[in-house]
Design a protein around this motif. Structure first.
Motif, PDB file in Angstrom:
ATOM      1  N   GLN A 136      28.621  31.666  41.970  1.00  0.00           N
ATOM      2  CA  GLN A 136      28.827  30.851  40.771  1.00  0.00           C
ATOM      3  C   GLN A 136      27.763  29.783  40.570  1.00  0.00           C
ATOM      4  OE1 GLN A 136      32.828  29.310  40.860  1.00  0.00           O
ATOM      5  NE2 GLN A 136      33.672  31.306  41.340  1.00  0.00           N
ATOM      6  N   SER A 137      27.278  29.206  41.646  1.00  0.00           N
ATOM      7  CA  SER A 137      26.283  28.145  41.542  1.00  0.00           C
ATOM      8  C   SER A 137      24.905  28.696  41.888  1.00  0.00           C
ATOM      9  CB  SER A 137      26.629  26.989  42.480  1.00  0.00           C
ATOM     10  OG  SER A 137      25.570  26.057  42.500  1.00  0.00           O
ATOM     11  N   ASP A 138      24.064  28.822  40.872  1.00  0.00           N
ATOM     12  CA  ASP A 138      22.719  29.350  41.092  1.00  0.00           C
ATOM     13  C   ASP A 138      21.962  28.538  42.138  1.00  0.00           C
ATOM     14  OD1 ASP A 138      23.581  30.755  38.882  1.00  0.00           O
ATOM     15  OD2 ASP A 138      21.771  30.409  37.697  1.00  0.00           O
ATOM     16  N   VAL A 139      21.999  27.215  41.981  1.00  0.00           N
ATOM     17  CA  VAL A 139      21.233  26.341  42.869  1.00  0.00           C
ATOM     18  C   VAL A 139      21.714  26.473  44.311  1.00  0.00           C
ATOM     19  CG1 VAL A 139      20.658  23.941  43.398  1.00  0.00           C
ATOM     20  CG2 VAL A 139      20.678  24.725  41.024  1.00  0.00           C
ATOM     21  N   ALA A 140      23.014  26.405  44.524  1.00  0.00           N
ATOM     22  CA  ALA A 140      23.560  26.496  45.887  1.00  0.00           C
ATOM     23  C   ALA A 140      23.238  27.847  46.512  1.00  0.00           C
ATOM     24  CB  ALA A 140      25.068  26.264  45.869  1.00  0.00           C
ATOM     25  N   PHE A 141      23.327  28.911  45.723  1.00  0.00           N
ATOM     26  CA  PHE A 141      23.075  30.235  46.274  1.00  0.00           C
ATOM     27  C   PHE A 141      21.611  30.396  46.654  1.00  0.00           C
ATOM     28  CE2 PHE A 141      22.456  34.722  46.619  1.00  0.00           C
ATOM     29  CZ  PHE A 141      23.613  35.136  47.260  1.00  0.00           C
ATOM     30  N   ARG A 142      20.708  30.020  45.750  1.00  0.00           N
ATOM     31  CA  ARG A 142      19.276  30.147  46.072  1.00  0.00           C
ATOM     32  C   ARG A 142      18.910  29.275  47.272  1.00  0.00           C
ATOM     33  NH1 ARG A 142      18.512  30.579  40.129  1.00  0.00           N
ATOM     34  NH2 ARG A 142      18.390  28.309  40.097  1.00  0.00           N
ATOM     35  N   GLN A 143      19.514  28.088  47.360  1.00  0.00           N
ATOM     36  CA  GLN A 143      19.252  27.203  48.496  1.00  0.00           C
ATOM     37  C   GLN A 143      19.718  27.852  49.798  1.00  0.00           C
ATOM     38  OE1 GLN A 143      17.496  24.618  48.005  1.00  0.00           O
ATOM     39  NE2 GLN A 143      17.773  23.251  49.709  1.00  0.00           N
ATOM     40  N   ALA A 144      20.875  28.488  49.773  1.00  0.00           N
ATOM     41  CA  ALA A 144      21.389  29.165  50.972  1.00  0.00           C
ATOM     42  C   ALA A 144      20.464  30.299  51.389  1.00  0.00           C
ATOM     43  CB  ALA A 144      22.800  29.691  50.722  1.00  0.00           C
ATOM     44  N   VAL A 145      19.934  31.043  50.439  1.00  0.00           N
ATOM     45  CA  VAL A 145      19.004  32.132  50.755  1.00  0.00           C
ATOM     46  C   VAL A 145      17.720  31.564  51.356  1.00  0.00           C
ATOM     47  CG1 VAL A 145      17.574  33.985  49.782  1.00  0.00           C
ATOM     48  CG2 VAL A 145      19.964  33.743  49.068  1.00  0.00           C
ATOM     49  N   ARG A 146      17.193  30.487  50.763  1.00  0.00           N
ATOM     50  CA  ARG A 146      15.982  29.868  51.318  1.00  0.00           C
ATOM     51  C   ARG A 146      16.222  29.400  52.753  1.00  0.00           C
ATOM     52  NH1 ARG A 146      15.136  28.130  46.068  1.00  0.00           N
ATOM     53  NH2 ARG A 146      16.276  26.192  46.325  1.00  0.00           N
ATOM     54  N   HIS A 147      17.380  28.786  52.990  1.00  0.00           N
ATOM     55  CA  HIS A 147      17.674  28.314  54.339  1.00  0.00           C
ATOM     56  C   HIS A 147      17.858  29.475  55.310  1.00  0.00           C
ATOM     57  CE1 HIS A 147      18.417  24.285  52.611  1.00  0.00           C
ATOM     58  NE2 HIS A 147      18.019  23.905  53.810  1.00  0.00           N
ATOM     59  N   ALA A 148      18.476  30.546  54.851  1.00  0.00           N
ATOM     60  CA  ALA A 148      18.640  31.720  55.716  1.00  0.00           C
ATOM     61  C   ALA A 148      17.277  32.274  56.125  1.00  0.00           C
ATOM     62  CB  ALA A 148      19.475  32.792  55.011  1.00  0.00           C
ATOM     63  N   LEU A 149      16.366  32.355  55.173  1.00  0.00           N
ATOM     64  CA  LEU A 149      15.017  32.830  55.483  1.00  0.00           C
ATOM     65  C   LEU A 149      14.337  31.899  56.486  1.00  0.00           C
ATOM     66  CD1 LEU A 149      13.867  33.888  51.909  1.00  0.00           C
ATOM     67  CD2 LEU A 149      14.241  35.427  53.851  1.00  0.00           C
ATOM     68  N   GLU A 150      14.469  30.612  56.248  1.00  0.00           N
ATOM     69  CA  GLU A 150      13.857  29.630  57.150  1.00  0.00           C
ATOM     70  C   GLU A 150      14.443  29.737  58.556  1.00  0.00           C
ATOM     71  OE1 GLU A 150      11.457  26.582  58.584  1.00  0.00           O
ATOM     72  OE2 GLU A 150      11.273  27.639  56.679  1.00  0.00           O
ATOM     73  N   ALA A 151      15.727  30.066  58.644  1.00  0.00           N
ATOM     74  CA  ALA A 151      16.400  30.171  59.949  1.00  0.00           C
ATOM     75  C   ALA A 151      16.097  31.486  60.649  1.00  0.00           C
ATOM     76  CB  ALA A 151      17.907  30.005  59.767  1.00  0.00           C
ATOM     77  N   GLY A 152      15.312  32.360  60.009  1.00  0.00           N
ATOM     78  CA  GLY A 152      14.901  33.591  60.681  1.00  0.00           C
ATOM     79  C   GLY A 152      15.490  34.870  60.122  1.00  0.00           C
ATOM     80  N   ALA A 153      16.302  34.792  59.078  1.00  0.00           N
ATOM     81  CA  ALA A 153      16.855  36.006  58.466  1.00  0.00           C
ATOM     82  C   ALA A 153      15.744  36.752  57.731  1.00  0.00           C
ATOM     83  CB  ALA A 153      17.978  35.654  57.497  1.00  0.00           C
ATOM     84  N   THR A 154      15.840  38.056  57.712  1.00  0.00           N
ATOM     85  CA  THR A 154      14.872  38.871  56.982  1.00  0.00           C
ATOM     86  C   THR A 154      15.446  39.228  55.616  1.00  0.00           C
ATOM     87  OG1 THR A 154      15.770  40.963  57.793  1.00  0.00           O
ATOM     88  CG2 THR A 154      14.060  39.899  59.144  1.00  0.00           C
ATOM     89  N   LYS A 155      14.586  39.779  54.786  1.00  0.00           N
ATOM     90  CA  LYS A 155      15.035  40.243  53.473  1.00  0.00           C
ATOM     91  C   LYS A 155      16.158  41.271  53.652  1.00  0.00           C
ATOM     92  CE  LYS A 155      13.343  42.649  49.358  1.00  0.00           C
ATOM     93  NZ  LYS A 155      12.178  43.186  48.662  1.00  0.00           N
ATOM     94  N   GLN A 156      15.972  42.171  54.598  1.00  0.00           N
ATOM     95  CA  GLN A 156      16.981  43.197  54.848  1.00  0.00           C
ATOM     96  C   GLN A 156      18.311  42.573  55.289  1.00  0.00           C
ATOM     97  OE1 GLN A 156      15.814  46.394  57.434  1.00  0.00           O
ATOM     98  NE2 GLN A 156      17.879  47.223  57.569  1.00  0.00           N
ATOM     99  N   ASN A 157      18.258  41.540  56.143  1.00  0.00           N
ATOM    100  CA  ASN A 157      19.488  40.863  56.572  1.00  0.00           C
ATOM    101  C   ASN A 157      20.250  40.302  55.372  1.00  0.00           C
ATOM    102  OD1 ASN A 157      17.847  39.297  59.434  1.00  0.00           O
ATOM    103  ND2 ASN A 157      18.876  41.277  59.325  1.00  0.00           N
ATOM    104  N   ILE A 158      19.514  39.674  54.466  1.00  0.00           N
ATOM    105  CA  ILE A 158      20.133  39.034  53.298  1.00  0.00           C
ATOM    106  C   ILE A 158      20.728  40.076  52.367  1.00  0.00           C
ATOM    107  CG2 ILE A 158      19.629  37.680  51.218  1.00  0.00           C
ATOM    108  CD1 ILE A 158      17.595  36.139  53.071  1.00  0.00           C
ATOM    109  N   VAL A 159      19.962  41.131  52.090  1.00  0.00           N
ATOM    110  CA  VAL A 159      20.441  42.183  51.190  1.00  0.00           C
ATOM    111  C   VAL A 159      21.658  42.891  51.782  1.00  0.00           C
ATOM    112  CG1 VAL A 159      19.823  44.385  50.123  1.00  0.00           C
ATOM    113  CG2 VAL A 159      18.218  42.477  50.038  1.00  0.00           C
ATOM    114  N   GLU A 160      21.644  43.161  53.078  1.00  0.00           N
ATOM    115  CA  GLU A 160      22.793  43.805  53.719  1.00  0.00           C
ATOM    116  C   GLU A 160      24.024  42.907  53.710  1.00  0.00           C
ATOM    117  OE1 GLU A 160      22.186  45.546  57.566  1.00  0.00           O
ATOM    118  OE2 GLU A 160      20.360  46.564  56.933  1.00  0.00           O
ATOM    119  N   THR A 161      23.816  41.625  53.931  1.00  0.00           N
ATOM    120  CA  THR A 161      24.928  40.675  53.900  1.00  0.00           C
ATOM    121  C   THR A 161      25.583  40.668  52.528  1.00  0.00           C
ATOM    122  OG1 THR A 161      23.902  39.269  55.584  1.00  0.00           O
ATOM    123  CG2 THR A 161      25.542  38.233  54.156  1.00  0.00           C
TER     124      THR A 161
END
Length: 136
Positions: free
Chosen positions: A77-102
């Motif tokens: 629902q919140s564009d900003v919160a969601f994009r921020q969570a994705v950026r943080h996940a990437l910074e924490a070591g998640a890959t594109k595949q990890n995010i898409v699978e999640t």
């Protein structure tokens, strides 16, 4: 013109006048605000949300993927919160595949519209990362 005696109305009117007096408010955009919010470094995330203070617990990467999953379940629902969570996940070591699978896994529970919305928002972040030359 009548002057209201309602204290809430007076307070609201004062706040509106104050906001009008800030010259930068005319140029305010949600995207601009989002750019001002930084991404927490991985070490800091590990210290605050990872194994540093909670030995044997979830690492920051897993916690951020859970955040992406939870926001997907809510329909992203919140564009900003969601994009921020994705950026943080990437910074924490998640890959594109990890995010898409999640996000894809959440389609089973949240439905296809929520998954589609989440994938669109995640792709915006991933595209920006690629433009900046960062690995995803």
């Amino acid at each position: 013109m009548t002057v209201s005696t309602n204290p809430f109305e007076q307070m609201l009117r004062q706040a509106q006048e104050m906001a009008k007096s800030f010259p930068a408010m005319e140029a305010f955009t949600p995207k601009g605000f989002e750019k001002m919010m930084g991404t927490m470094p991985k070490d800091m995330m590990e210290m605050m949300f990872g194994n540093t203070l909670n030995e044997g617990g979830l690492d920051a990467r897993t916690r951020m993927l859970l955040m992406v999953a939870g926001l997907t379940m809510q329909g992203a629902q919140s564009d900003v919160a969601f994009r921020q969570a994705v950026r943080h996940a990437l910074e924490a070591g998640a890959t594109k595949q990890n995010i898409v699978e999640t996000i894809g896994q959440m389609s089973m529970f949240a439905g296809l519209p929520a998954m589609t919305r989440a994938l669109e928002l995640a792709q915006q972040v991933l595209d920006t990362q690629e433009e900046e030359g960062r690995d995803t």
